[in-house]
Write a protein that holds these residues in place. Structure first.
Motif, PDB file in Angstrom:
ATOM      1  N   GLN A   1       0.834  -1.213   0.000  1.00 33.79           N
ATOM      2  CA  GLN A   1       0.000   0.000   0.000  1.00 33.79           C
ATOM      3  C   GLN A   1       0.872   1.268   0.000  1.00 33.79           C
ATOM      4  O   GLN A   1       0.377   2.348   0.307  1.00 33.79           O
TER       5      GLN A   1
ATOM      6  N   CYS B   1      -5.091   2.569   5.989  1.00 31.25           N
ATOM      7  CA  CYS B   1      -5.340   2.919   4.584  1.00 31.25           C
ATOM      8  C   CYS B   1      -6.536   3.857   4.469  1.00 31.25           C
ATOM      9  O   CYS B   1      -6.485   4.855   3.744  1.00 31.25           O
TER      10      CYS B   1
ATOM     11  N   PRO C   1      -1.889   9.661  -0.924  1.00 33.56           N
ATOM     12  CA  PRO C   1      -2.684   8.525  -1.379  1.00 33.56           C
ATOM     13  C   PRO C   1      -2.735   8.416  -2.894  1.00 33.56           C
ATOM     14  O   PRO C   1      -2.907   7.307  -3.417  1.00 33.56           O
TER      15      PRO C   1
END
Ligand SMILES: *Cc1c(COP(=O)(O)O)cnc(C)c1O
Length: 424
Positions: free
Chosen positions: A303, A394, A408
């Motif tokens: 991520q 997240c 992001p």
């Protein structure tokens, strides 16, 4: 709510240690601890800090130079100062909280009598290069490992403690093995061990046996405090009031150079029995902590979170993550049902009592002091809970990108390009 830590003391250990009858548990705990971590000698103390101070005082040093990390637990420089010696701090690396060999080399002098190497959060130090720096600048220096977080951590050449002349361990509530309070000093040299033991006999008093009773109650209380239904209300309280400061700021002496009043009261037989029970379980607990942390590393990297490099086998006493706005992240994760830790949230030279040392600059240690959070990674956490922590991070980053290091947009684009599911 997922707690940031859970003391490694199951209720059955807390109770069965109270009923234990075997003789001389302290001597057996010391012997077993020494064997487990590969040393001939172990001495058990009230705290890890007491162990370090006793070593320095038994050596008879005054006004000698001890080199240690700027980003470490405050009790370590306190012990050096209270023993009447001088601290010389070393900055962390730019991209890692541990001290790199080149920073160490720049701060060592030919007068350095002791060098403290600290595998913080259980991440191995660059042992070979650090040792080379010590050999070239301060070959007479005593090499002490602060293994409070490191325990059995390994690098490519093996267990880090193999290179240590001595090591200190913390056995307080947040540590990988806990005897509620307590610290262990491991030594290789027979004569030095005899001296520290004699020092301990002279200056540290045995505990009154009734102390064990309050410790049993304290053990049950800490067990309950990190479980529902007690945990969530207490965690809420901790975030809103200074009520629990006794266990945080005060405990580590962040308000000045001092030790707790019982720093020279020896641990009880009860504490030694708690320790003996956990040593039997150490490998299993360490393996679970490692597995939890591997999952964090793997999934967080997917991520595009920046995780710290662990060169070797880390023991992950904590799983650290650098963020931009720590208090913002902690508050937002709490709303999402995850409690994060802020274990070392200061740079030692900036604490009261170290004004002279603060004149040097420690930019990296200061940044980590402001920005580090610890994710829950205690043994017993389920894979599902770990994934909930990762999902919460997240989701939080997607909503509040300014709190985090990686925007992001980068994470989303890169996840898409690799065909990974994108967390909304
Ligand atoms: C906990 C800890 C110690 C020892 O702490 P005590 O509370 O004195 O037992 C030493 N170094 C580090 C890095 C620690 O986290």
């Amino acid at each position: 709510m997922i707690p940031r830590l859970r003391p490694p003391l199951p209720l059955r250990t807390i109770v069965s240690a109270a009923l234990g009858r075997e003789r001389d548990p302290v001597a057996r705990f010391e012997a077993k601890f020494a064997e487990q971590f590969g040393f001939p000698h172990a001495l058990y103390f009230a705290y890890g800090r007491s162990a370090l101070r006793a070593l320095l005082e038994a050596l008879g040093w005054q006004d000698e130079e001890v080199v240690l990390p700027a980003y470490t637990c405050a009790v370590v420089p306190h012990a050096v100062k209270l023993s009447g010696n001088r601290v010389r701090f070393v900055d962390s690396a730019k991209d890692h909280f541990n001290v790199p060999a080149q920073n160490l080399e720049a701060r060592l002098t030919s007068a350095t009598k002791m060098t403290i190497l600290t595998p913080l959060f259980g991440y191995p130090v660059d042992r070979k290069k650090c040792q080379r720096a010590i050999d070239s600048v301060a070959p007479e220096s005593f090499v002490l490992y602060d293994a409070a977080h490191g325990f059995a951590c390994e690098d490519r050449s093996g267990v880090q403690l193999e290179s240590a002349q001595g090591a200190i361990f913390g056995l307080g509530i947040g540590k990988c093995i806990s005897t509620l309070f307590g610290g262990m000093l491991l030594l290789r040299d027979d004569a030095l061990c005899a001296e520290v033991r004699a020092y301990r006999d002279r200056h540290h008093a045995p505990a009154k046996q009734r102390r064990a009773l309050s410790q049993i109650l304290y053990g049950v209380a800490t067990w309950a405090a990190f479980r529902e239904p007690i945990f969530s209300p207490v965690a809420g309280l901790e975030s809103r009031t200074p009520l629990l400061d006794r266990f945080t700021r005060y405990y580590y002496g962040q308000d000045g150079i001092s030790f707790p009043a019982d720093h020279d009261t020896l641990p009880t037989d009860y504490q030694a029995r708690l320790g003996l029970a956990q040593l039997d379980d150490f490998e299993r607990l360490a393996a679970r902590r490692w597995a939890n942390s591997q999952r964090y590393e793997w999934r967080l990297q997917q991520q595009d979170f920046e995780v710290f490099a662990a060169a070797g086998v880390a023991t992950y006493s904590q799983f650290p993550l650098e963020v931009v706005d720590r208090e913002g992240v902690i508050a937002d994760l709490r709303r999402r049902g995850v409690q994060l830790g802020r274990l070392v949230d200061y740079c030692c030279p900036d604490l009261p009592g170290y004004e002279a040392e603060a004149a040097e600059s420690y930019p990296n240690a200061r940044r980590f002091a402001e920005r580090m959070v610890n994710l829950p990674n205690w043994p017993g956490l389920s894979v599902g809970q770990i994934d909930r922590v990762i999902d919460a991070l997240c989701e939080s980053r997607a909503e509040h990108p300014e709190l985090y290091l990686v925007p992001p947009a980068v994470a989303t684009a890169s996840a898409k390009s690799r065909g990974l599911p994108v967390v909304k």
